[in-house]
Design a protein around this motif. Structure first.
Motif, mmCIF file in Angstrom:
data_model
loop_
_atom_site.group_PDB
_atom_site.id
_atom_site.type_symbol
_atom_site.label_atom_id
_atom_site.label_comp_id
_atom_site.label_asym_id
_atom_site.label_seq_id
_atom_site.Cartn_x
_atom_site.Cartn_y
_atom_site.Cartn_z
ATOM 1 N N UNK A 182 -0.308 -7.955 3.349
ATOM 2 C CA UNK A 182 0.556 -6.947 2.795
ATOM 3 C C UNK A 182 1.946 -7.293 3.154
ATOM 4 N N UNK A 183 3.103 -7.046 2.540
ATOM 5 C CA UNK A 183 4.528 -7.343 2.578
ATOM 6 C C UNK A 183 5.241 -6.137 2.383
ATOM 7 N N UNK A 184 6.516 -6.115 3.140
ATOM 8 C CA UNK A 184 7.383 -5.165 2.804
ATOM 9 C C UNK A 184 7.797 -4.930 1.462
ATOM 10 N N UNK A 185 7.734 -3.674 0.870
ATOM 11 C CA UNK A 185 7.966 -3.313 -0.417
ATOM 12 C C UNK A 185 6.614 -2.841 -0.977
ATOM 13 N N UNK A 186 5.501 -3.184 -0.415
ATOM 14 C CA UNK A 186 4.296 -2.951 -0.969
ATOM 15 C C UNK A 186 3.868 -1.462 -0.640
ATOM 16 N N UNK A 187 3.395 -0.809 -1.683
ATOM 17 C CA UNK A 187 2.806 0.818 -1.454
ATOM 18 C C UNK A 187 1.572 0.895 -1.175
ATOM 19 N N UNK A 188 1.216 1.358 -0.220
ATOM 20 C CA UNK A 188 -0.160 1.761 0.602
ATOM 21 C C UNK A 188 -0.499 3.009 0.086
ATOM 22 N N UNK A 189 -1.827 3.335 -0.402
ATOM 23 C CA UNK A 189 -2.490 4.557 -0.729
ATOM 24 C C UNK A 189 -2.993 4.925 0.790
ATOM 25 N N UNK A 190 -3.281 6.232 1.053
ATOM 26 C CA UNK A 190 -4.019 6.812 2.300
ATOM 27 C C UNK A 190 -5.351 5.975 2.238
#
Length: 386
Positions: free
Chosen positions: A187-195
């Protein structure tokens, strides 16, 4: 007066004479053939001695052991995931990095939650001042006890709201639960992660556990603290040592095996969880044992045998010493260790036995000994690349 018909022999007599003549002719032909075969057999050269390798049975120090296969497992291992959804703002981690317990790994955006926390903290501070004022007023009997209790309850409620919001903010951060090594992070900054999204795995590499199964009949030979040796295909020239640390108190009813756990130090982080390993567990006391290479044993359904070398006796027709011969002997074998097998009964120390070429042998066969090449006879063989 005798007639000519009476003088002629009967048909039956003629048939008997024909049969007798035929049998005599067959006997002559068969005799000639047998005589020819006998002469050919006598004229054939006798088979020469069979070239074999030999070794003398000898006693060696023998450590009884139990062999098994198992898998390595981390002392602590977890696949870390986010508890709440959010946008990644910072990644404080590189793939393969060693991390410490409590270290911040990933930060989700929490600006709104922090602002709300500050508001709740301000409300809690105001409630605290109100409670202090109410305490002074109660002491001066300017307010009732009910008013004071209301102010106190309000303050506690404000503190609970602050604590609840702090928990919400904490869920926006992913921390290392223990010391270990992180896996590959994508992952990288700016990625959206679901719960519930898995972010990275963290594995504690020192020490490691190795899990393996043994038949229930071997339980009496196992004790916590026994030495364990590991061999792995990735490092064929190394032996890793450990100790048996736990025995499952329950036997698997489907396989009648019991799970056993050993602890293996891994200070240099060489071993990795999930690796396949071959194990040797030392059981019992070391003793002297008569051994042979396993290649010397001829395994048969009716019993295991070896070919024992008989010293040459006498001389042949040309006056040369006769070649040594072999005799087949039954043996009782015990445990195996690497390329070796223990001999419990059948031969004694110093007996010379054949280690290769047994397929061409039979009792009293003559042999020629050539020990320039010997079969493997190592207690701890090392796999070799072909």
């Amino acid at each position: 007066m005798t007639s000519r018909a009476d003088k002629k022999p009967s048909t039956a007599k003629r048939m008997i004479w024909v049969i007798l003549g035929t049998l005599a002719l067959i006997a002559v032909i068969v005799g000639a053939k047998v005589l020819l075969v006998v002469r050919m057999i006598h004229s054939m050269p006798k088979p020469g001695p069979v070239t074999v390798s030999t070794v003398k049975a000898a006693e060696q120090d023998w450590q009884p052991s139990l062999n098994a296969v198992g898998s390595l497992r981390a002392a602590n291992g977890a696949d870390l995931a986010t508890e709440v959804a959010g946008l990644v703002t910072d990644v404080h981690l590189k793939s393969g990095q060693d991390v410490k317990k409590g270290q911040l790994l990933v930060q989700l955006r929490d600006g709104d939650e922090v602002a709300q926390l500050q508001q709740l903290q301000a409300n809690a501070q105001l409630a605290k001042l109100t409670l202090e004022r109410a305490r002074k007023q109660l002491a001066a009997q300017a307010i009732s006890q009910a008013d004071f209790d209301t102010a106190q309850a309000d303050y506690k409620a404000r503190l609970a709201a602050v604590a609840q919001q702090q928990v919400v903010i904490a869920k926006k951060q992913l921390h290392a639960p223990f010391d270990g090594r992180a896996g590959i992070i994508t992952i990288s900054p700016g990625d959206y992660l679901a719960a519930g999204t898995q972010v990275v795995t963290v594995q504690q590499l020192d020490p490691l556990f190795v899990d393996f199964n043994v038949p229930q009949g071997e339980l009496a030979r196992l004790k916590v603290g026994q030495a364990v040796r590991l061999h792995l295909d990735a490092w064929p020239d190394r032996t890793f040592s450990g100790r048996l640390s736990a025995i499952n108190p329950k036997v698997d009813t489907s396989t009648r095996n019991v799970q056993v756990e050993a602890t293996v130090p891994n200070h240099d982080k060489t071993l990795t969880p999930g690796m396949f390993a071959k194990l040797t567990v030392d059981v019992g006391q070391q003793r002297r044992q008569l051994t042979l290479p396993q290649a010397a044993i001829v395994y048969n359904p009716y019993g295991d045998t070896v070919y024992v070398v008989q010293p040459a006796k006498g001389k042949d027709e040309q006056g040369k010493p006769n070649a040594p011969t072999v005799k087949q002997a039954f043996v009782t074998t015990g445990d195996t260790r690497g390329d070796q097998v223990a001999i419990l009964k059948g031969i004694s120390a110093g007996t010379e036995v054949v280690t290769s070429g047994q397929m061409k042998l039979k009792n009293d066969a003559t042999i020629t000994v050539d020990n320039s090449v010997q079969p493997a006879d190592s207690a701890q063989p090392t796999p070799q690349e072909q």
